[in-house]
Design a protein around this motif. Structure first.
Motif, PDB file in Angstrom:
ATOM      1  N   ARG A 211       1.095 -51.534 -21.834  1.00  0.00           N
ATOM      2  CA  ARG A 211       1.347 -49.928 -22.161  1.00  0.00           C
ATOM      3  C   ARG A 211      -0.024 -49.619 -22.900  1.00  0.00           C
ATOM      4  N   PRO A 212      -0.307 -48.322 -22.584  1.00  0.00           N
ATOM      5  CA  PRO A 212      -1.577 -47.752 -23.426  1.00  0.00           C
ATOM      6  C   PRO A 212      -1.306 -47.797 -24.797  1.00  0.00           C
ATOM      7  N   ILE A 213      -2.462 -47.915 -25.256  1.00  0.00           N
ATOM      8  CA  ILE A 213      -2.078 -47.833 -26.898  1.00  0.00           C
ATOM      9  C   ILE A 213      -1.942 -46.570 -27.375  1.00  0.00           C
ATOM     10  N   GLN A 214      -0.665 -46.381 -28.028  1.00  0.00           N
ATOM     11  CA  GLN A 214      -0.538 -45.239 -28.780  1.00  0.00           C
ATOM     12  C   GLN A 214      -0.121 -45.395 -30.306  1.00  0.00           C
ATOM     13  N   LEU A 215      -1.259 -45.318 -30.899  1.00  0.00           N
ATOM     14  CA  LEU A 215      -1.393 -46.012 -32.222  1.00  0.00           C
ATOM     15  C   LEU A 215      -1.461 -44.919 -33.182  1.00  0.00           C
ATOM     16  N   ILE A 216      -0.570 -45.424 -34.402  1.00  0.00           N
ATOM     17  CA  ILE A 216      -0.553 -44.643 -35.804  1.00  0.00           C
ATOM     18  C   ILE A 216      -1.533 -45.250 -36.756  1.00  0.00           C
ATOM     19  N   LEU A 217      -2.324 -44.542 -37.309  1.00  0.00           N
ATOM     20  CA  LEU A 217      -3.043 -45.200 -38.401  1.00  0.00           C
ATOM     21  C   LEU A 217      -2.456 -44.620 -39.794  1.00  0.00           C
TER      22      LEU A 217
ATOM     23  N   ALA B 243      -8.653 -44.316 -47.356  1.00  0.00           N
ATOM     24  CA  ALA B 243      -8.429 -45.685 -46.912  1.00  0.00           C
ATOM     25  C   ALA B 243      -9.457 -46.255 -45.810  1.00  0.00           C
ATOM     26  N   GLY B 244      -9.865 -45.098 -45.150  1.00  0.00           N
ATOM     27  CA  GLY B 244     -10.902 -45.587 -44.030  1.00  0.00           C
ATOM     28  C   GLY B 244     -10.171 -45.435 -42.568  1.00  0.00           C
ATOM     29  N   LYS B 245      -9.096 -44.643 -42.449  1.00  0.00           N
ATOM     30  CA  LYS B 245      -8.489 -44.303 -41.294  1.00  0.00           C
ATOM     31  C   LYS B 245      -9.455 -43.876 -40.277  1.00  0.00           C
ATOM     32  N   GLY B 246     -10.002 -42.792 -40.697  1.00  0.00           N
ATOM     33  CA  GLY B 246     -11.054 -41.855 -39.731  1.00  0.00           C
ATOM     34  C   GLY B 246     -12.009 -42.999 -39.295  1.00  0.00           C
ATOM     35  N   THR B 247     -12.627 -43.643 -40.275  1.00  0.00           N
ATOM     36  CA  THR B 247     -13.811 -44.758 -39.888  1.00  0.00           C
ATOM     37  C   THR B 247     -13.117 -45.820 -38.864  1.00  0.00           C
ATOM     38  N   GLN B 248     -12.045 -46.239 -39.137  1.00  0.00           N
ATOM     39  CA  GLN B 248     -11.674 -47.349 -38.047  1.00  0.00           C
ATOM     40  C   GLN B 248     -11.106 -46.621 -36.767  1.00  0.00           C
ATOM     41  N   ALA B 249     -10.457 -45.322 -36.907  1.00  0.00           N
ATOM     42  CA  ALA B 249     -10.260 -44.803 -35.669  1.00  0.00           C
ATOM     43  C   ALA B 249     -11.439 -44.344 -34.742  1.00  0.00           C
ATOM     44  N   SER B 250     -12.804 -44.299 -35.223  1.00  0.00           N
ATOM     45  CA  SER B 250     -13.655 -44.068 -34.572  1.00  0.00           C
ATOM     46  C   SER B 250     -14.239 -45.385 -33.741  1.00  0.00           C
ATOM     47  N   VAL B 251     -14.202 -46.378 -34.332  1.00  0.00           N
ATOM     48  CA  VAL B 251     -14.346 -47.722 -34.023  1.00  0.00           C
ATOM     49  C   VAL B 251     -13.471 -47.931 -32.497  1.00  0.00           C
ATOM     50  N   ILE B 252     -12.065 -47.884 -32.931  1.00  0.00           N
ATOM     51  CA  ILE B 252     -11.016 -48.097 -31.737  1.00  0.00           C
ATOM     52  C   ILE B 252     -11.301 -47.139 -30.707  1.00  0.00           C
ATOM     53  N   SER B 253     -11.402 -45.714 -31.226  1.00  0.00           N
ATOM     54  CA  SER B 253     -11.670 -44.939 -30.067  1.00  0.00           C
ATOM     55  C   SER B 253     -12.775 -45.368 -29.024  1.00  0.00           C
ATOM     56  N   GLU B 254     -13.950 -45.802 -29.559  1.00  0.00           N
ATOM     57  CA  GLU B 254     -15.098 -46.213 -28.842  1.00  0.00           C
ATOM     58  C   GLU B 254     -14.665 -47.649 -28.022  1.00  0.00           C
ATOM     59  N   LYS B 255     -13.963 -48.365 -28.465  1.00  0.00           N
ATOM     60  CA  LYS B 255     -13.805 -49.671 -27.782  1.00  0.00           C
ATOM     61  C   LYS B 255     -12.841 -49.393 -26.755  1.00  0.00           C
ATOM     62  N   TYR B 256     -11.720 -48.725 -27.190  1.00  0.00           N
ATOM     63  CA  TYR B 256     -10.672 -48.579 -25.864  1.00  0.00           C
ATOM     64  C   TYR B 256     -10.546 -47.086 -25.331  1.00  0.00           C
ATOM     65  N   HIS B 257     -11.593 -46.384 -25.503  1.00  0.00           N
ATOM     66  CA  HIS B 257     -11.800 -45.313 -24.691  1.00  0.00           C
ATOM     67  C   HIS B 257     -10.741 -44.241 -24.801  1.00  0.00           C
ATOM     68  N   ILE B 258     -10.256 -44.103 -25.660  1.00  0.00           N
ATOM     69  CA  ILE B 258      -8.874 -43.105 -26.114  1.00  0.00           C
ATOM     70  C   ILE B 258      -9.284 -42.246 -27.214  1.00  0.00           C
ATOM     71  N   PRO B 259      -8.615 -40.999 -27.238  1.00  0.00           N
ATOM     72  CA  PRO B 259      -9.254 -40.069 -28.173  1.00  0.00           C
ATOM     73  C   PRO B 259      -8.496 -40.352 -29.347  1.00  0.00           C
ATOM     74  N   THR B 260      -9.132 -39.770 -30.776  1.00  0.00           N
ATOM     75  CA  THR B 260      -8.453 -39.934 -31.938  1.00  0.00           C
ATOM     76  C   THR B 260      -8.264 -38.398 -32.381  1.00  0.00           C
TER      77      THR B 260
ATOM     78  N   ALA C  70      -3.334 -39.214 -21.624  1.00  0.00           N
ATOM     79  CA  ALA C  70      -2.464 -39.766 -20.752  1.00  0.00           C
ATOM     80  C   ALA C  70      -2.576 -41.351 -20.860  1.00  0.00           C
ATOM     81  N   ASP C  71      -3.676 -41.656 -21.127  1.00  0.00           N
ATOM     82  CA  ASP C  71      -4.207 -43.228 -21.390  1.00  0.00           C
ATOM     83  C   ASP C  71      -4.211 -43.829 -22.655  1.00  0.00           C
ATOM     84  N   GLY C  72      -3.543 -43.105 -23.663  1.00  0.00           N
ATOM     85  CA  GLY C  72      -3.429 -43.552 -24.940  1.00  0.00           C
ATOM     86  C   GLY C  72      -4.150 -42.785 -25.889  1.00  0.00           C
ATOM     87  N   PHE C  73      -3.897 -42.941 -27.190  1.00  0.00           N
ATOM     88  CA  PHE C  73      -4.389 -42.065 -28.257  1.00  0.00           C
ATOM     89  C   PHE C  73      -4.282 -42.854 -29.591  1.00  0.00           C
TER      90      PHE C  73
END
Ligand code: AP5
Length: 226
Positions: A12-18, A24-41, A91-94
């Protein structure tokens, strides 16, 4: 393309809640995950700040809540998220950064038919949060986040994109104290909400951003074997 290493047996595409306290660092980590998995924050805080900057009716009415460290009314952010999630890039995750923040918001997400695949809560003590917020700097143009000590901009008092670095108005220590109180009373119950659904993973925030990233990516990768 989705990252094969992450997907494991779960396609399944990643549909993640931080989840996590302010700072706490949600935005900082979101930017890394977004780049790694090519999904929008999707950050409700960023969407609201954008509306404030553009002086839209929504922005004008939201400003007083943000300035007081309180939550914007549920229906406002629910409508905002529904609109944003309907856009093709989701469509491919967020990654949802800062939404949901209350149980009614989480219920609204389910009513929209959104099936969350992962919930990661980044845990940082309140005293540490206060210190972090004092050093946070935000680019006035692209919104990138820095920290004067832990993550300085390579371009000094400017962002590499050329924008000036600014202090967020709600990073004033008194407002941060209200935001933390709001988090503990309104948002922290979501940990139990998602734990009961078997979705919650806890990541202990580390002193170094890269160490928190390593724990966060490991938590996300472990989903494939669930
Ligand atoms: P929002 O913008 O979502 O703010 P927040 O949740 O309070 O979170 P922050 O953006 O402040 O922090 P963060 O966890 O992303 O941390 P960051 O990565 O920047 O919301 C703002 C307001 O909008 C709310 O108060 C509310 O009024 C309203 N709102 C938003 N969503 C809403 C909703 N759903 N419902 C109702 N109202 C809503 O990191 C912080 C700093 O620490 C940075 O400087 C960073 O460089 C540094 N740092 C990060 N990680 C580390 C580390 N491991 N070690 C050292 N430093 C670190």
């Amino acid at each position: 393309m989705p990252d094969k290493e992450r997907l494991g047996c779960d396609m399944r595409p990643i549909q993640l809640i931080l989840l996590g306290a302010p700072g706490a660092g949600k935005g900082t980590q979101a930017s890394v995950i977004s780049e790694k998995y090519h999904i929008p924050t999707i950050s409700t805080g960023a969407l609201i700040r954008e509306a404030i900057a553009r002086q839209t009716p929504l922005g004008m009415s939201a400003k007083k809540y943000i300035d007081a460290g309180a939550l914007v009314p549920d229906q406002v952010v629910i409508d905002m998220i529904q609109d944003r999630l309907s856009q093709p890039d989701c469509a491919d995750g967020f990654i949802l950064d800062g939404f949901p923040r209350t149980v009614p918001q989480a219920q609204a997400l389910e009513e929209m038919g959104v099936s969350i695949t992962d919930v990661i809560s980044i845990e940082v003590p309140d005293e540490e949060i206060q210190k972090r917020m004092e050093g946070r700097r935000i680019c006035s143009v692209c919104g990138a986040t820095f920290h004067v000590e832990h993550n300085p901009s390579p371009a000094g008092d400017r962002c590499p994109c050329g924008g000036m670095l600014t202090v967020r108005s709600d990073d004033d220590p008194a407002v941060v104290a209200s935001r933390l109180a709001t988090y503990h009373s309104m948002t922290e119950p979501l940990k139990e909400y998602y734990a009961k659904k078997g979705l919650l993973k806890i990541v202990q925030g580390q002193k170094q951003i890269a160490d928190t990233t390593a724990h966060t990516l490991a938590a996300l990768a472990s989903r494939g074997g669930r």
